[in-house]
Design a protein around this motif. Sequence first.
Motif, PDB file in Angstrom:
ATOM      1  N   ALA A 102       0.830  -1.206   0.000  1.00 15.78           N
ATOM      2  CA  ALA A 102       0.000   0.000   0.000  1.00 15.78           C
ATOM      3  C   ALA A 102       0.863   1.255   0.000  1.00 15.78           C
ATOM      4  CB  ALA A 102      -0.929  -0.002   1.211  1.00 15.78           C
ATOM      5  N   GLY A 103       1.954   1.222   0.735  1.00 18.93           N
ATOM      6  CA  GLY A 103       2.860   2.372   0.749  1.00 18.93           C
ATOM      7  C   GLY A 103       3.429   2.660  -0.632  1.00 18.93           C
ATOM      8  N   ARG A 104       3.826   1.600  -1.340  1.00 15.68           N
ATOM      9  CA  ARG A 104       4.351   1.782  -2.704  1.00 15.68           C
ATOM     10  C   ARG A 104       3.269   2.335  -3.627  1.00 15.68           C
ATOM     11  NH1 ARG A 104       6.834  -3.079  -1.291  1.00 15.68           N
ATOM     12  NH2 ARG A 104       5.243  -4.288  -2.366  1.00 15.68           N
ATOM     13  N   GLN A 105       2.060   1.803  -3.515  1.00 20.18           N
ATOM     14  CA  GLN A 105       0.960   2.273  -4.352  1.00 20.18           C
ATOM     15  C   GLN A 105       0.599   3.717  -4.037  1.00 20.18           C
ATOM     16  OE1 GLN A 105      -2.153  -0.564  -3.667  1.00 20.18           O
ATOM     17  NE2 GLN A 105      -1.213  -2.128  -4.963  1.00 20.18           N
ATOM     18  N   ASN A 106       0.591   4.064  -2.755  1.00 24.40           N
ATOM     19  CA  ASN A 106       0.229   5.429  -2.365  1.00 24.40           C
ATOM     20  C   ASN A 106       1.255   6.455  -2.829  1.00 24.40           C
ATOM     21  OD1 ASN A 106      -2.135   4.576  -1.218  1.00 24.40           O
ATOM     22  ND2 ASN A 106      -1.341   4.565   0.866  1.00 24.40           N
TER      23      ASN A 106
END
Length: 113
Positions: A102-106
């Motif tokens: 999720a951090g990478r996507q955000n």
Amino acid sequence: MRAVVVVLAGLCLPVAGQAQTAEMPNYDVERQCRRIAAIGGNYSEAMYGACFDSEQSSYDNVKLRWSALPESIRRQCDRIARVGGPGSYSMLEACVQSEESAGRQNQQRQFRR
């Protein structure tokens, strides 16, 4: 040995020369797997073994990178892994993977007008 940390303007910073270590959570795997193996009323040796092997694999995977994870992920995922029982390394690993993904996507998200 504990790391020495200086709090400056609300930020926790390790003091130079001190290694900051974060210990892996200590979950009662045997208890967790006995609980899982007894779901449904009858104890299952097959479920116990599958649970135990899964917990060991997840522990080994997360342990390799635990101290490099951000404190916020370690804290949040530990809480999630302890919900409803003695703790689960499988849940811990799933949470860590989800948070990192999720951090990478955000980081790539952009609001378009």
